[in-house]
Design a protein around this motif. Structure first.
Motif, PDB file in Angstrom:
ATOM      1  N   VAL A  97       0.853  -1.180   0.000  1.00  0.00           N
ATOM      2  CA  VAL A  97       0.000   0.000   0.000  1.00  0.00           C
ATOM      3  C   VAL A  97       0.896   1.240   0.000  1.00  0.00           C
ATOM      4  O   VAL A  97       1.723   1.420   0.894  1.00  0.00           O
ATOM      5  CB  VAL A  97      -0.933   0.027   1.232  1.00  0.00           C
ATOM      6  N   VAL A  98       0.745   2.063  -1.034  1.00  0.00           N
ATOM      7  CA  VAL A  98       1.479   3.324  -1.152  1.00  0.00           C
ATOM      8  C   VAL A  98       0.453   4.429  -0.925  1.00  0.00           C
ATOM      9  O   VAL A  98      -0.385   4.702  -1.779  1.00  0.00           O
ATOM     10  CB  VAL A  98       2.148   3.465  -2.537  1.00  0.00           C
ATOM     11  N   ASP A  99       0.524   5.036   0.258  1.00  0.00           N
ATOM     12  CA  ASP A  99      -0.469   6.022   0.685  1.00  0.00           C
ATOM     13  C   ASP A  99       0.147   7.412   0.595  1.00  0.00           C
ATOM     14  O   ASP A  99       1.050   7.751   1.354  1.00  0.00           O
ATOM     15  CB  ASP A  99      -0.899   5.706   2.115  1.00  0.00           C
ATOM     16  N   THR A 100      -0.342   8.198  -0.355  1.00  0.00           N
ATOM     17  CA  THR A 100       0.149   9.564  -0.530  1.00  0.00           C
ATOM     18  C   THR A 100      -0.981  10.578  -0.342  1.00  0.00           C
ATOM     19  O   THR A 100      -0.921  11.680  -0.874  1.00  0.00           O
ATOM     20  CB  THR A 100       0.802   9.741  -1.913  1.00  0.00           C
ATOM     21  N   ARG A 101      -1.997  10.194   0.437  1.00  0.00           N
ATOM     22  CA  ARG A 101      -3.149  11.096   0.624  1.00  0.00           C
ATOM     23  C   ARG A 101      -2.740  12.429   1.237  1.00  0.00           C
ATOM     24  O   ARG A 101      -3.190  13.482   0.783  1.00  0.00           O
ATOM     25  CB  ARG A 101      -4.222  10.423   1.474  1.00  0.00           C
ATOM     26  N   VAL A 102      -1.884  12.412   2.254  1.00  0.00           N
ATOM     27  CA  VAL A 102      -1.444  13.660   2.883  1.00  0.00           C
ATOM     28  C   VAL A 102      -0.483  14.389   1.953  1.00  0.00           C
ATOM     29  O   VAL A 102      -0.621  15.595   1.718  1.00  0.00           O
ATOM     30  CB  VAL A 102      -0.798  13.396   4.267  1.00  0.00           C
ATOM     31  N   LEU A 103       0.484  13.685   1.392  1.00  0.00           N
ATOM     32  CA  LEU A 103       1.482  14.266   0.495  1.00  0.00           C
ATOM     33  C   LEU A 103       0.821  14.974  -0.693  1.00  0.00           C
ATOM     34  O   LEU A 103       1.218  16.069  -1.078  1.00  0.00           O
ATOM     35  CB  LEU A 103       2.429  13.162  -0.001  1.00  0.00           C
ATOM     36  N   GLN A 104      -0.194  14.354  -1.277  1.00  0.00           N
ATOM     37  CA  GLN A 104      -0.860  14.891  -2.460  1.00  0.00           C
ATOM     38  C   GLN A 104      -2.087  15.748  -2.141  1.00  0.00           C
ATOM     39  O   GLN A 104      -2.727  16.266  -3.054  1.00  0.00           O
ATOM     40  CB  GLN A 104      -1.284  13.738  -3.388  1.00  0.00           C
ATOM     41  N   SER A 105      -2.437  15.846  -0.854  1.00  0.00           N
ATOM     42  CA  SER A 105      -3.661  16.566  -0.436  1.00  0.00           C
ATOM     43  C   SER A 105      -4.865  16.047  -1.212  1.00  0.00           C
ATOM     44  O   SER A 105      -5.691  16.810  -1.713  1.00  0.00           O
ATOM     45  CB  SER A 105      -3.506  18.076  -0.640  1.00  0.00           C
ATOM     46  N   PRO A 107      -7.682  12.838  -0.748  1.00  0.00           N
ATOM     47  CA  PRO A 107      -8.126  11.716   0.089  1.00  0.00           C
ATOM     48  C   PRO A 107      -8.266  10.390  -0.652  1.00  0.00           C
ATOM     49  O   PRO A 107      -8.482   9.353  -0.027  1.00  0.00           O
ATOM     50  CB  PRO A 107      -9.471  12.187   0.630  1.00  0.00           C
ATOM     51  N   THR A 108      -8.106  10.395  -1.976  1.00  0.00           N
ATOM     52  CA  THR A 108      -8.232   9.155  -2.749  1.00  0.00           C
ATOM     53  C   THR A 108      -6.899   8.657  -3.295  1.00  0.00           C
ATOM     54  O   THR A 108      -6.870   7.659  -4.013  1.00  0.00           O
ATOM     55  CB  THR A 108      -9.191   9.363  -3.942  1.00  0.00           C
ATOM     56  N   HIS A 109      -5.812   9.321  -2.957  1.00  0.00           N
ATOM     57  CA  HIS A 109      -4.514   9.006  -3.570  1.00  0.00           C
ATOM     58  C   HIS A 109      -3.808   7.869  -2.831  1.00  0.00           C
ATOM     59  O   HIS A 109      -2.846   8.089  -2.083  1.00  0.00           O
ATOM     60  CB  HIS A 109      -3.640  10.260  -3.634  1.00  0.00           C
ATOM     61  N   VAL A 110      -4.276   6.644  -3.074  1.00  0.00           N
ATOM     62  CA  VAL A 110      -3.686   5.435  -2.502  1.00  0.00           C
ATOM     63  C   VAL A 110      -3.504   4.436  -3.636  1.00  0.00           C
ATOM     64  O   VAL A 110      -4.408   4.224  -4.434  1.00  0.00           O
ATOM     65  CB  VAL A 110      -4.584   4.822  -1.411  1.00  0.00           C
ATOM     66  N   GLU A 111      -2.321   3.841  -3.702  1.00  0.00           N
ATOM     67  CA  GLU A 111      -2.036   2.810  -4.696  1.00  0.00           C
ATOM     68  C   GLU A 111      -1.852   1.484  -3.963  1.00  0.00           C
ATOM     69  O   GLU A 111      -1.115   1.417  -2.976  1.00  0.00           O
ATOM     70  CB  GLU A 111      -0.766   3.176  -5.461  1.00  0.00           C
ATOM     71  N   VAL A 112      -2.532   0.447  -4.426  1.00  0.00           N
ATOM     72  CA  VAL A 112      -2.372  -0.891  -3.851  1.00  0.00           C
ATOM     73  C   VAL A 112      -1.777  -1.781  -4.938  1.00  0.00           C
ATOM     74  O   VAL A 112      -2.325  -1.877  -6.038  1.00  0.00           O
ATOM     75  CB  VAL A 112      -3.717  -1.456  -3.350  1.00  0.00           C
ATOM     76  N   ILE A 113      -0.644  -2.399  -4.613  1.00  0.00           N
ATOM     77  CA  ILE A 113       0.101  -3.188  -5.600  1.00  0.00           C
ATOM     78  C   ILE A 113       0.081  -4.650  -5.181  1.00  0.00           C
ATOM     79  O   ILE A 113       0.519  -4.991  -4.079  1.00  0.00           O
ATOM     80  CB  ILE A 113       1.558  -2.696  -5.702  1.00  0.00           C
ATOM     81  N   ALA A 114      -0.424  -5.484  -6.062  1.00  0.00           N
ATOM     82  CA  ALA A 114      -0.438  -6.933  -5.832  1.00  0.00           C
ATOM     83  C   ALA A 114       0.703  -7.560  -6.627  1.00  0.00           C
ATOM     84  O   ALA A 114       1.099  -7.037  -7.681  1.00  0.00           O
ATOM     85  CB  ALA A 114      -1.769  -7.533  -6.279  1.00  0.00           C
ATOM     86  N   PRO A 115       1.237  -8.667  -6.151  1.00  0.00           N
ATOM     87  CA  PRO A 115       2.265  -9.345  -6.943  1.00  0.00           C
ATOM     88  C   PRO A 115       1.649  -9.893  -8.230  1.00  0.00           C
ATOM     89  O   PRO A 115       0.462 -10.246  -8.263  1.00  0.00           O
ATOM     90  CB  PRO A 115       2.744 -10.464  -6.027  1.00  0.00           C
ATOM     91  N   ASP A 116       2.456  -9.960  -9.282  1.00  0.00           N
ATOM     92  CA  ASP A 116       1.959 -10.530 -10.530  1.00  0.00           C
ATOM     93  C   ASP A 116       1.967 -12.055 -10.437  1.00  0.00           C
ATOM     94  O   ASP A 116       2.250 -12.622  -9.378  1.00  0.00           O
ATOM     95  CB  ASP A 116       2.762 -10.015 -11.732  1.00  0.00           C
ATOM     96  N   SER A 117       1.669 -12.719 -11.533  1.00  0.00           N
ATOM     97  CA  SER A 117       1.568 -14.186 -11.530  1.00  0.00           C
ATOM     98  C   SER A 117       2.894 -14.870 -11.200  1.00  0.00           C
ATOM     99  O   SER A 117       2.917 -16.038 -10.834  1.00  0.00           O
ATOM    100  CB  SER A 117       1.041 -14.685 -12.879  1.00  0.00           C
ATOM    101  N   GLU A 118       4.011 -14.141 -11.330  1.00  0.00           N
ATOM    102  CA  GLU A 118       5.326 -14.688 -10.996  1.00  0.00           C
ATOM    103  C   GLU A 118       5.809 -14.231  -9.622  1.00  0.00           C
ATOM    104  O   GLU A 118       6.961 -14.459  -9.254  1.00  0.00           O
ATOM    105  CB  GLU A 118       6.329 -14.301 -12.079  1.00  0.00           C
ATOM    106  N   GLY A 119       4.937 -13.538  -8.881  1.00  0.00           N
ATOM    107  CA  GLY A 119       5.291 -13.084  -7.541  1.00  0.00           C
ATOM    108  C   GLY A 119       6.103 -11.799  -7.506  1.00  0.00           C
ATOM    109  O   GLY A 119       6.640 -11.428  -6.471  1.00  0.00           O
ATOM    110  N   GLN A 120       6.216 -11.113  -8.648  1.00  0.00           N
ATOM    111  CA  GLN A 120       6.994  -9.880  -8.736  1.00  0.00           C
ATOM    112  C   GLN A 120       6.082  -8.661  -8.527  1.00  0.00           C
ATOM    113  O   GLN A 120       4.896  -8.700  -8.832  1.00  0.00           O
ATOM    114  CB  GLN A 120       7.671  -9.774 -10.103  1.00  0.00           C
TER     115      GLN A 120
END
Length: 164
Positions: A97-105, A107-120
């Motif tokens: 979870v990359v949360d930049t809500r405060v940095l970017q002002s 409230p929706t600026h959150v990135e959620v990254i899942a591993p790909d099919s190879e675990g990367q």
């Protein structure tokens, strides 16, 4: 740049402030180039390297909070001040979870990254990553599988062949 060979990635926020060290960057991270975003490198990394990126960001955040508290700020104010300058990155199970809500002002600026099919994991976070010369990096974070069969073989930025 070869897109199937490991490279070392870093950015200006990881510049080395120590004039006695010959390395330009404090840290670099082994990964495979995946794309470009606004002219900057996007790359994939192993869970181990993603953990090192998260740990590096935690260290930077803690240093900023500590400096603010040492300067007289209350802990909660120091934390919020740090979040105005840095993203908060954390694990949520195997998600990042990359949360930049405060940095970017925003409230929706959150990135959620899942591993790909190879675990990367795909790394960008909207940051200005570049493939850099491994010789310019003080500490390179890499797992056994991030470097091919020869752990110290890297592709230098702009090169087309492996160099030790």
């Amino acid at each position: 740049m070869s897109t199937s060979q490991p490279h070392v990635f870093s950015g200006e926020w990881l510049d080395n402030p120590d004039p006695s060290c010959q390395h330009r960057y404090r840290e670099g991270f082994a990964g495979i180039p995946a794309a470009r975003w606004n002219g900057w490198q996007v790359f994939t990394v192993s869970p181990k390297v993603m953990g090192a990126i998260i740990d590096s960001q935690h260290t930077a955040t803690l240093q900023m909070v500590t400096a603010s508290v040492t300067g007289g700020a209350h802990l909660h104010a120091a934390w919020l001040d740090a979040l105005q300058h840095l993203a908060s990155i954390s694990w949520l199970g195997d998600l990042v979870v990359v949360d930049t809500r405060v940095l970017q002002s925003d409230p929706t600026h959150v990135e959620v990254i899942a591993p790909d099919s190879e675990g990367q994991y795909r790394v960008s976070f909207g940051w200005r990553w570049d493939a850099v010369d491994p010789g310019d990096v003080h500490t390179i974070h890499a797992g056994k599988d991030d470097c091919g069969s020869r752990p110290r073989q890297w592709y230098r930025a702009g090169s087309t062949r492996g160099e030790a």
